[in-house]
Write a protein that holds these residues in place. Sequence first.
Motif, PDB file in Angstrom:
ATOM      1  N   ILE A  57       0.832  -1.208   0.000  1.00  0.00           N
ATOM      2  CA  ILE A  57       0.000   0.000   0.000  1.00  0.00           C
ATOM      3  C   ILE A  57       0.866   1.257   0.000  1.00  0.00           C
ATOM      4  CG2 ILE A  57      -1.644   1.340   1.387  1.00  0.00           C
ATOM      5  CD1 ILE A  57      -2.736  -1.407   2.376  1.00  0.00           C
ATOM      6  N   ASN A  58       1.911   1.220   0.834  1.00  0.00           N
ATOM      7  CA  ASN A  58       2.778   2.394   0.990  1.00  0.00           C
ATOM      8  C   ASN A  58       4.210   1.897   1.208  1.00  0.00           C
ATOM      9  OD1 ASN A  58       4.207   4.652   1.822  1.00  0.00           O
ATOM     10  ND2 ASN A  58       2.578   5.426   3.147  1.00  0.00           N
ATOM     11  N   SER A  59       5.074   2.160   0.275  1.00  0.00           N
ATOM     12  CA  SER A  59       6.455   1.647   0.333  1.00  0.00           C
ATOM     13  C   SER A  59       7.247   2.202   1.516  1.00  0.00           C
ATOM     14  CB  SER A  59       7.191   1.981  -0.978  1.00  0.00           C
ATOM     15  OG  SER A  59       7.246   3.388  -1.169  1.00  0.00           O
ATOM     16  N   LYS A  60       6.719   3.255   2.160  1.00  0.00           N
ATOM     17  CA  LYS A  60       7.413   3.844   3.316  1.00  0.00           C
ATOM     18  C   LYS A  60       6.959   3.229   4.646  1.00  0.00           C
ATOM     19  CE  LYS A  60       8.236   8.296   1.070  1.00  0.00           C
ATOM     20  NZ  LYS A  60       8.021   9.763   1.114  1.00  0.00           N
ATOM     21  N   THR A  61       6.079   2.258   4.590  1.00  0.00           N
ATOM     22  CA  THR A  61       5.603   1.595   5.816  1.00  0.00           C
ATOM     23  C   THR A  61       6.775   0.970   6.567  1.00  0.00           C
ATOM     24  OG1 THR A  61       3.461   1.078   4.809  1.00  0.00           O
ATOM     25  CG2 THR A  61       4.090  -0.216   6.733  1.00  0.00           C
ATOM     26  N   ARG A  62       6.852   1.248   7.863  1.00  0.00           N
ATOM     27  CA  ARG A  62       7.962   0.736   8.675  1.00  0.00           C
ATOM     28  C   ARG A  62       7.509  -0.463   9.509  1.00  0.00           C
ATOM     29  NH1 ARG A  62      10.257   5.371  12.282  1.00  0.00           N
ATOM     30  NH2 ARG A  62       8.097   5.293  12.985  1.00  0.00           N
TER      31      ARG A  62
ATOM     32  N   LYS B  14      -9.871  -1.020  -2.487  1.00  0.00           N
ATOM     33  CA  LYS B  14      -8.987  -2.141  -2.798  1.00  0.00           C
ATOM     34  C   LYS B  14      -7.979  -2.373  -1.680  1.00  0.00           C
ATOM     35  CE  LYS B  14      -5.782  -3.806  -6.343  1.00  0.00           C
ATOM     36  NZ  LYS B  14      -5.107  -3.494  -7.629  1.00  0.00           N
ATOM     37  N   GLN B  15      -7.440  -1.274  -1.141  1.00  0.00           N
ATOM     38  CA  GLN B  15      -6.477  -1.377  -0.042  1.00  0.00           C
ATOM     39  C   GLN B  15      -7.147  -1.923   1.221  1.00  0.00           C
ATOM     40  OE1 GLN B  15      -5.079   2.649   0.147  1.00  0.00           O
ATOM     41  NE2 GLN B  15      -3.594   2.386  -1.521  1.00  0.00           N
ATOM     42  N   LYS B  16      -8.366  -1.470   1.483  1.00  0.00           N
ATOM     43  CA  LYS B  16      -9.104  -1.949   2.658  1.00  0.00           C
ATOM     44  C   LYS B  16      -9.416  -3.433   2.543  1.00  0.00           C
ATOM     45  CE  LYS B  16     -11.106   2.582   3.642  1.00  0.00           C
ATOM     46  NZ  LYS B  16     -12.320   3.426   3.633  1.00  0.00           N
ATOM     47  N   LEU B  17      -9.763  -3.869   1.325  1.00  0.00           N
ATOM     48  CA  LEU B  17     -10.016  -5.295   1.105  1.00  0.00           C
ATOM     49  C   LEU B  17      -8.736  -6.103   1.288  1.00  0.00           C
ATOM     50  CD1 LEU B  17     -12.424  -5.177  -1.989  1.00  0.00           C
ATOM     51  CD2 LEU B  17     -13.014  -5.723   0.392  1.00  0.00           C
ATOM     52  N   GLY B  18      -7.610  -5.512   0.902  1.00  0.00           N
ATOM     53  CA  GLY B  18      -6.313  -6.155   1.110  1.00  0.00           C
ATOM     54  C   GLY B  18      -6.016  -6.325   2.588  1.00  0.00           C
ATOM     55  N   PHE B  19      -6.348  -5.304   3.368  1.00  0.00           N
ATOM     56  CA  PHE B  19      -6.163  -5.391   4.831  1.00  0.00           C
ATOM     57  C   PHE B  19      -7.038  -6.494   5.411  1.00  0.00           C
ATOM     58  CE2 PHE B  19      -8.084  -4.166   8.917  1.00  0.00           C
ATOM     59  CZ  PHE B  19      -6.958  -4.283   9.737  1.00  0.00           C
ATOM     60  N   ILE B  20      -8.310  -6.529   5.030  1.00  0.00           N
ATOM     61  CA  ILE B  20      -9.232  -7.558   5.531  1.00  0.00           C
ATOM     62  C   ILE B  20      -8.733  -8.947   5.164  1.00  0.00           C
ATOM     63  CG2 ILE B  20     -11.573  -8.505   5.303  1.00  0.00           C
ATOM     64  CD1 ILE B  20     -12.517  -5.565   4.886  1.00  0.00           C
ATOM     65  N   LEU B  21      -8.275  -9.111   3.926  1.00  0.00           N
ATOM     66  CA  LEU B  21      -7.741 -10.403   3.487  1.00  0.00           C
ATOM     67  C   LEU B  21      -6.518 -10.793   4.312  1.00  0.00           C
ATOM     68  CD1 LEU B  21      -7.755 -12.780   1.509  1.00  0.00           C
ATOM     69  CD2 LEU B  21      -6.358 -11.388  -0.046  1.00  0.00           C
ATOM     70  N   SER B  22      -5.677  -9.822   4.623  1.00  0.00           N
ATOM     71  CA  SER B  22      -4.478 -10.087   5.432  1.00  0.00           C
ATOM     72  C   SER B  22      -4.852 -10.588   6.821  1.00  0.00           C
ATOM     73  CB  SER B  22      -3.626  -8.818   5.551  1.00  0.00           C
ATOM     74  OG  SER B  22      -3.145  -8.427   4.294  1.00  0.00           O
ATOM     75  N   VAL B  23      -5.866  -9.975   7.422  1.00  0.00           N
ATOM     76  CA  VAL B  23      -6.314 -10.397   8.757  1.00  0.00           C
ATOM     77  C   VAL B  23      -6.876 -11.823   8.695  1.00  0.00           C
ATOM     78  CG1 VAL B  23      -7.968  -9.964  10.616  1.00  0.00           C
ATOM     79  CG2 VAL B  23      -6.750  -8.048   9.553  1.00  0.00           C
ATOM     80  N   ILE B  24      -7.629 -12.119   7.647  1.00  0.00           N
ATOM     81  CA  ILE B  24      -8.174 -13.476   7.482  1.00  0.00           C
ATOM     82  C   ILE B  24      -7.035 -14.486   7.331  1.00  0.00           C
ATOM     83  CG2 ILE B  24      -9.489 -14.991   5.926  1.00  0.00           C
ATOM     84  CD1 ILE B  24     -11.280 -12.524   5.327  1.00  0.00           C
ATOM     85  N   ILE B  25      -6.008 -14.119   6.572  1.00  0.00           N
ATOM     86  CA  ILE B  25      -4.845 -14.999   6.383  1.00  0.00           C
ATOM     87  C   ILE B  25      -4.129 -15.232   7.712  1.00  0.00           C
ATOM     88  CG2 ILE B  25      -2.542 -15.152   5.329  1.00  0.00           C
ATOM     89  CD1 ILE B  25      -3.754 -13.702   2.883  1.00  0.00           C
TER      90      ILE B  25
END
Length: 199
Positions: free
Chosen positions: A79-84, A171-182
Motif C-alpha cells: 500500500i505504501n512503500s514507506k511503511t515501517r 482495494k487497499q481496505k479489502l487487502g487489509f481484511i484479506l491479510s487479517v483473514i490470512i
Amino acid sequence: MTKKLLNPFAYINDVKLLIIGFIAHLFFIFIAYYFNYYFPDFISIQKTIINFSFLDILYQNSRNVIIACIILFICGRRINSKTRFIDICNVVLIARIPYYLILLTDFIPIVKEKMNLVTKSVQTNNLVVFQDSSVMVVIMIIAILALLVMVLMFYYLYIGFKTVTNLKTLKQKLGFILSVIIIIFITFVLSVLIPQTIF
C-alpha cells in the motif's frame, strides 16, 4: 485524551508505543500463565488444564504476534512503500491490549470458579454443568465481553494500520481484511499442526 485513546498511533511516539505494547505483551502472558490460559491462535484465548510453562505461553503468543506483524507488513508495503516494520509491530501489540482484558475476569472469584467448572467438564466430556443456570449466566457474560474486546482489537488493528500506511482506497481496505483473514487462518492451522510447547 479521548483522541489518544481512539487513535494512539497518531499521537504517541513510536518508541513509547513499542515499549507499552511489549510490556503489555509480557504482562498479559504472565496473567495467562498464572490463570491457566493459553493462546493457540491469533484470536483465541482458552482455558486449559495442561500445565504450560511461562515460556510455552510466551512462545504461543509471540508466534501469533510475529506472524501478524509479517503479514501486515507485507500488506502495508504494497500500500505504501514507506511503511515501517516498527509501526506495524506497534499496531499489532497495541491492538491486542483490549483483547487481553478478558483475562482479568479471572480476578472475579465467581467467574473463575464457574469457568474452571466449564473447562473441566468439557475436557472430561461431562456436560451436566451446563444445566446449572448460574454457570450459563457467567458463560453468557463472558461471551458478550469476549465479543466486545474482539471488536476493540479489530478496531485498533484497522485504525492503526490505516494510520501507519495511509490506507485509503476500497482495494487497499479489502487487502487489509484479506491479510487479517490470512493471519487467523495460518495461526489456526499452525496451532493444529505444531506443538504448543517450546520444548
